[in-house]
Enzyme design. Structure first.
Site, short mmCIF file in Angstrom:
data_model
loop_
_atom_site.label_atom_id
_atom_site.label_comp_id
_atom_site.label_asym_id
_atom_site.label_seq_id
_atom_site.Cartn_x
_atom_site.Cartn_y
_atom_site.Cartn_z
N TYR A 24 -69.59 -31.03 23.99
CA TYR A 24 -68.38 -31.01 23.16
C TYR A 24 -68.36 -29.78 22.27
O TYR A 24 -67.30 -29.22 21.99
CB TYR A 24 -68.31 -32.28 22.30
N HIS A 74 -76.66 -30.63 28.52
CA HIS A 74 -77.44 -30.98 27.32
C HIS A 74 -78.86 -30.42 27.44
O HIS A 74 -79.71 -31.03 28.10
CB HIS A 74 -77.49 -32.50 27.14
N GLU A 93 -81.06 -30.40 25.16
CA GLU A 93 -81.97 -31.11 24.25
C GLU A 93 -82.69 -32.28 24.91
O GLU A 93 -83.69 -32.77 24.37
CB GLU A 93 -81.22 -31.59 23.01
N ASP A 143 -95.90 -44.58 8.66
CA ASP A 143 -95.12 -43.89 7.63
C ASP A 143 -95.69 -44.12 6.23
O ASP A 143 -95.95 -43.17 5.49
CB ASP A 143 -93.65 -44.35 7.67
#
Length: 521
Positions: free
Chosen positions: A88, A177, A179, A235
């Protein structure tokens, strides 16, 4: 954080693609700092303030052929900066600069082959004219006419302008794409844009980030006291070790042991932080409280809310008991920040309730310390290694906050938790013995609220069913089933049935995500 570590920065303008975060991860992997901003938050002023070396326009679900669809601010194309449009992003670049985009009669979804028809800086050292390469397509529109100054550099049968270049302006765009992993050379193309075209140096490393983060923590906290809710996950563990390296005894961690951890996990967490790192740690054993409140509760969302609410209550009580603090440390990651500014207002902003400390700041009147808010999950693991956390710890598979409560569908039966723990431990042990642990994104056992008839030692049994789950994923949004060999599944099944009293049948979950979820609840 605005020193040399962020001097080279790329701005990613998000048009709503499901894989925009993958663009950022590829840029970070090339050693360049980047941020994702929704298209409708990008203005001339924010562009100047962010001061990027280059701009990437993401994909998105809209069609530029329709009215009122997302557009990039015109100022973006007038800054003299390199711009890279993806899917896009290519289409809106072409439409906004005077080209033509139409709805295609031949949509392309999935793997495709592109023919490289000309060389350009984007392809330098990766693709050459005359070659054909695999890419991943996902589009229904096509470009029919290029704006002035652009040329085609790659094509497919359905997309004559699968890649385009305006060398003078340093504008490049692709219909595919780069990625995603299904475009094997995609990361190299993105690195060409960040390094060859934008001139970025690649100084974004975890070693550099660690030092800068420590300085920032010290500046923020000063002589204040910090309390950290330690769940035992990657985390919060990385946050705790980073904070301890920065401020030492000013930190106190509170580990709320809700009784829903894996086999020996609570002891491992306490040993690691109290003995190995000598971090001040409050270990609150609260399994009786949690399990009594969860008794008779079968709905998974109600389980999550009970666990989350109780965690807050217990954490707050322990925080008061140690004398309170000026700051609350949280393991907020960059995907959480991105979700909080989602331009669609869609599902990504609705985070299901889970075991965290999100409700504490307002109640406890403390300032937040969020040293990981610029990092993706894989970067947090890298930071953990920089801090000296063992690979066996930072490389662990994800584990849900509610723990085994959502790996036991239906009512939680306390004695069955031990059955599940033992089965899960055997499963993971077999995975490790086979050298597969690091190949799998997440693996775990589920104890079903179903009993079946079996025969063991010529006697009839009526015991529980254990389901095994293993998937590979990049971000948890989609997942594919890990293809174990029949020999592995047979060996693991035999061990579980023979070694765990209470299970007489084992099944393997072959459901991908979508349509299923990774966890069962």
């Amino acid at each position: 954080m605005t020193n040399e570590l962020h001097a080279d920065r790329i701005l990613i303008v998000d048009f709503g693609s499901q894989v925009t975060q993958l663009i950022a991860r590829r840029v970070r992997e090339s050693g360049v700092y980047c941020e994702i901003h929704p298209f409708n938050a990008v203005t001339s002023e924010t562009l100047k303030a962010f001061d990027p070396k280059g701009i990437i326009l993401s994909g998105g679900p809209a069609s530029v052929t329709e009215a009122e669809t997302p557009r990039a601010p015109d100022a973006l194309f007038q800054m003299g900066l390199p711009v890279f449009g993806i899917c896009y992003g290519e289409q809106t670049m072409v439409a906004q600069m005077g080209g033509a985009v139409t709805v295609s009669d031949h949509r392309e979804f999935g793997r495709a082959q592109v023919d490289v028809i000309a060389d350009c800086m984007l392809f330098a050292g990766v693709w050459a004219a005359g070659e054909q390469h695999q890419v991943w397509m996902s589009h229904g529109d096509r470009i029919d006419r290029l704006p002035n100054g652009f040329r085609a550099v790659a094509k497919t049968d359905s997309a004559p302008y699968a890649a385009i270049a305006n060398d003078a302006k340093q504008f490049y765009a692709v219909q595919f794409h780069p990625e995603v992993v299904h475009t094997p050379d995609g990361a190299k193309l993105i690195s060409n844009f960040t390094h060859r075209i934008c001139g970025c140096g690649g100084d974004w490393t975890m070693a550099a980030f660690k030092q800068e983060a420590i300085e920032k923590i010290r500046d923020q906290v000063g002589t204040g006291r910090v309390i950290c809710g330690l769940s035992g996950g990657v985390d919060s563990s990385v946050v705790a070790v980073l904070l301890h390296e920065a401020i030492g005894e000013q930190l106190t961690c509170v580990f709320v042991d809700h009784g829903l951890m894996r086999l020996n996990e609570a002891d491992e967490v306490v040993t690691l932080f109290r003995d190995h790192y000598n971090i001040p740690l409050v270990h609150k054993k609260a399994s009786d409280v949690f399990l009594s409140r969860l008794a008779g509760v079968g709905d998974p969302e109600e389980k999550r809310k009970i666990i989350g609410g109780l965690f807050i209550d217990v954490f707050e009580a322990e925080a008061k008991r140690v004398g309170g603090a000026d700051f609350l440390a949280q393991g907020t990651l960059y995907p959480d920040v991105i979700e909080s500014v989602s331009f669609t207002g869609g599902p990504s902003v609705t985070i299901k309730s889970h075991h965290n400390v999100g409700g504490l700041p307002a109640r406890m009147n403390m300032q937040l310390v969020e040293p990981l808010r610029e990092l993706f999950k894989d970067e947090v693991r890298d930071l953990g290694r920089e801090l000296g956390l063992p690979d066996s710890f930072v490389g662990r598979h994800p584990f849900p906050g509610p723990g085994l409560a959502i790996r036991m569908p239906g009512n939680i039966v306390p004695e069955n938790l031990d059955i599940l723990r033992k089965a899960d431990a055997i499963y993971l042990d077999e995975i490790r013995k086979s050298g597969l642990y690091d190949e799998i994104w997440q693996a775990f056992a589920v104890l079903l609220p179903v009993q079946t008839v079996g025969v063991m030692g010529d006697a009839r049994t009526y015991d529980y069913v254990c389901a095994l789950r293993a998937v590979n994923s990049t971000d948890g949004m989609t997942a594919e089933v890990y293809p174990f060999s029949p020999e592995f599944l047979g060996r693991t099944t035999s061990r579980i049935i023979n070694e765990v009293q209470g299970i007489n049948r084992v099944v393997y979950d072959y459901t991908s995500k979508p349509p299923g979820t990774i966890e069962w609840e």
